[in-house]
Design an enzyme around this catalytic site. Structure first.
Site, PDB file in Angstrom:
ATOM      1  N   CYS A  63      64.069 -11.192 -56.417  1.00  0.00           N
ATOM      2  CA  CYS A  63      64.543 -12.548 -56.754  1.00  0.00           C
ATOM      3  C   CYS A  63      63.356 -13.333 -57.275  1.00  0.00           C
ATOM      4  CB  CYS A  63      64.990 -13.313 -55.510  1.00  0.00           C
ATOM      5  SG  CYS A  63      66.445 -12.678 -54.720  1.00  0.00           S
ATOM      6  N   ARG A 115      66.843 -20.493 -58.970  1.00  0.00           N
ATOM      7  CA  ARG A 115      66.404 -19.127 -58.670  1.00  0.00           C
ATOM      8  C   ARG A 115      67.316 -18.114 -59.359  1.00  0.00           C
ATOM      9  NH1 ARG A 115      68.203 -17.806 -53.302  1.00  0.00           N
ATOM     10  NH2 ARG A 115      66.915 -15.945 -53.440  1.00  0.00           N
ATOM     11  N   ASN A 158      63.669 -12.485 -50.509  1.00  0.00           N
ATOM     12  CA  ASN A 158      63.328 -11.338 -49.657  1.00  0.00           C
ATOM     13  C   ASN A 158      61.825 -11.229 -49.446  1.00  0.00           C
ATOM     14  OD1 ASN A 158      65.740 -10.358 -48.894  1.00  0.00           O
ATOM     15  ND2 ASN A 158      65.649  -8.468 -50.086  1.00  0.00           N
TER      16      ASN A 158
HETATM   17  C1  TCH Z   1      69.543 -10.488 -50.698  1.00  0.00           C
HETATM   18  C2  TCH Z   1      69.057 -11.930 -50.883  1.00  0.00           C
HETATM   19  C3  TCH Z   1      67.648 -11.888 -51.377  1.00  0.00           C
HETATM   20  C4  TCH Z   1      67.576 -11.236 -52.727  1.00  0.00           C
HETATM   21  C5  TCH Z   1      66.216 -10.666 -52.932  1.00  0.00           C
HETATM   22  O1  TCH Z   1      65.192 -11.277 -52.694  1.00  0.00           O
HETATM   23  N1  TCH Z   1      66.209  -9.420 -53.364  1.00  0.00           N
HETATM   24  C6  TCH Z   1      64.976  -8.736 -53.517  1.00  0.00           C
HETATM   25  C7  TCH Z   1      65.129  -7.269 -53.256  1.00  0.00           C
HETATM   26  S1  TCH Z   1      63.576  -6.643 -52.832  1.00  0.00           S
HETATM   27  O2  TCH Z   1      63.338  -6.954 -51.437  1.00  0.00           O
HETATM   28  O3  TCH Z   1      62.560  -7.210 -53.654  1.00  0.00           O
HETATM   29  O4  TCH Z   1      63.722  -5.222 -53.038  1.00  0.00           O
HETATM   30  C8  TCH Z   1      69.102 -12.746 -49.585  1.00  0.00           C
HETATM   31  C9  TCH Z   1      68.739 -14.220 -49.883  1.00  0.00           C
HETATM   32  C10 TCH Z   1      69.491 -15.068 -48.858  1.00  0.00           C
HETATM   33  C11 TCH Z   1      70.102 -14.025 -47.916  1.00  0.00           C
HETATM   34  C12 TCH Z   1      71.310 -14.477 -47.068  1.00  0.00           C
HETATM   35  C13 TCH Z   1      70.973 -15.730 -46.247  1.00  0.00           C
HETATM   36  O5  TCH Z   1      69.734 -15.577 -45.580  1.00  0.00           O
HETATM   37  C14 TCH Z   1      72.087 -16.073 -45.251  1.00  0.00           C
HETATM   38  C15 TCH Z   1      72.540 -14.881 -44.386  1.00  0.00           C
HETATM   39  C16 TCH Z   1      71.494 -14.551 -43.338  1.00  0.00           C
HETATM   40  C17 TCH Z   1      71.921 -13.372 -42.462  1.00  0.00           C
HETATM   41  O6  TCH Z   1      70.852 -13.048 -41.608  1.00  0.00           O
HETATM   42  C18 TCH Z   1      72.236 -12.139 -43.323  1.00  0.00           C
HETATM   43  C19 TCH Z   1      73.301 -12.488 -44.332  1.00  0.00           C
HETATM   44  C20 TCH Z   1      72.922 -13.677 -45.235  1.00  0.00           C
HETATM   45  C21 TCH Z   1      74.166 -13.994 -46.055  1.00  0.00           C
HETATM   46  C22 TCH Z   1      71.721 -13.295 -46.167  1.00  0.00           C
HETATM   47  C23 TCH Z   1      72.058 -12.073 -47.037  1.00  0.00           C
HETATM   48  C24 TCH Z   1      70.876 -11.677 -47.963  1.00  0.00           C
HETATM   49  O7  TCH Z   1      69.802 -11.252 -47.181  1.00  0.00           O
HETATM   50  C25 TCH Z   1      70.437 -12.864 -48.848  1.00  0.00           C
HETATM   51  C26 TCH Z   1      71.586 -13.146 -49.824  1.00  0.00           C
END
Ligand code: TCH
Length: 324
Positions: free
Chosen positions: A2, A16, A79
């Site tokens: 992200c 974002r 993340n």
């Molecule tokens: C996956 C999202 C982040 C995307 C990202 O940064 N991807 C990068 C991948 S990598 O690491 O670089 O490989 C995160 C951002 C906000 C998160 C959400 C929010 O934190 C709100 C809740 C929190 C709960 O603990 C889990 C579900 C959830 C609904 C989360 C799901 C997921 O982890 C989300 C949607």
């Protein structure tokens, strides 16, 4: 992966990309001032500032990924896998779960300055929202039109960094990302003359050669450098349309196309949505992977004194305007 960014023209913009392989059921959600957040470690958050952002709603609770409040303060969670470390509750502290952080700060603070104060007594705890829902491992960018910070809860404790570029991606920790920019200080928006050797005749054969070396891959460190370079050099008019358009171009520099980041058999990370919130006006603009048209939700069209969430499912499917 992200990427988050800020951008200032006449107004201040915060948004974002959300890159992932699955959607949790994202919706634009307005939380009015009198919606009550029951806090996990006791107490309630009520009569708070109203907020708008992208969230998934579970059990009538807005699990925000990024949001902006009516005072113009914005936060996005990205993340931070392997580095985020949340703690057990500590007596005397404000024990806030990861999923409460966005409403906690946006509900109570009008500015980054106020958020810095509130964070002083906060302890981020590792309670999941539901027993079978994993705890997202995140770090956060927090910004208003005056300043921007990065919040990281690490094994060794909580860190708050000034974020002078106004961007955030994922790993490594923010101080490494900033240090890494030193490696790119020679990049330029103008073409450069030959400094390689005066004994060789080397010429500019293309425009844009001042940016030679800007990393083009999808890794989080490369995206940090790329979006920082694009954002720091970005120019646009200051009307709403020109500012929003430029903001989508900034984040377009780190867009993820299906097929380029493989995670498994038929599993690819893509940019699920890109957002851009005008924090002065409370208008949340977004587009999605399969709908490039910009759609928007205006928080001030909702009854902000209300108690119930307003939810808007993202408009899907390309909206193509035929011209003949
Ligand atoms: C996956 C999202 C982040 C995307 C990202 O940064 N991807 C990068 C991948 S990598 O690491 O670089 O490989 C995160 C951002 C906000 C998160 C959400 C929010 O934190 C709100 C809740 C929190 C709960 O603990 C889990 C579900 C959830 C609904 C989360 C799901 C997921 O982890 C989300 C949607």
């Amino acid at each position: 992966m992200c990427t988050a960014a800020t951008y200032k023209t006449k107004d201040f913009y915060f948004g974002r990309t959300l890159d992932y392989e699955i959607s949790y059921g994202d919706q634009v959600v307005i939380t009015p001032r009198n919606y009550v957040f029951d806090l996990r470690e006791g107490g309630q958050l009520k009569n708070h500032y109203a907020m708008i952002g992208m969230a998934c709603v579970m059990e009538n609770y807005p699990l925000y990924y990024d949001a902006v409040n009516e005072k113009g303060l914005g936060i996005a969670g990205l993340n931070f896998v392997g580095n985020a470390s949340y703690k057990k509750p500590v007596e005397g502290k404000d024990n806030i779960t990861q999923f409460e952080l966005i409403p906690w700060i946006l509900g109570k603070c009008a500015t980054v300055k106020e958020a810095r104060q509130l964070l002083k007594n906060m302890n981020l705890i590792d309670t999941p929202f539901l027993p079978d829902l994993p705890v997202a491992q995140l770090h956060w960018i927090i910004a208003d039109k005056e300043e921007c910070i990065t919040l990281e809860s690490l094994e060794e404790g909580m860190k708050i960094y000034d974020n002078p570029v106004g961007v955030l991606t994922n790993n490594p920790p923010f101080n490494y990302q900033m240090f890494n920019l030193n490696n790119y200080m020679q990049l330029a928006v103008e073409n450069r003359s030959n400094t390689f050797s005066e004994n060789l005749e080397l010429n500019q054969y293309s425009r844009g050669m001042g940016g030679m070396g800007l990393p083009g891959d999808l890794s989080s460190q490369s995206r940090f450098v790329r979006v920082a370079f694009v954002k720091m050099n970005s120019l646009s008019g200051d009307s709403e349309e020109e500012s929003v358009s430029q903001f989508f171009h900034i984040l377009g520099s780190v867009d993820q196309q299906r097929g380029c980041c493989k995670l498994g058999e038929d599993k690819y990370e893509i940019t699920l949505y890109t957002s851009c919130c005008n924090t002065d006006k409370g208008i949340y603009y977004y587009n999605t992977y399969d709908n490039h048209q910009i759609s928007a939700v205006d928080m001030h069209k909702a009854d902000l004194e209300g108690e119930k969430l307003y939810t808007y499912a993202p408009i899907k499917g390309e909206q193509i305007r035929m011209q003949n």
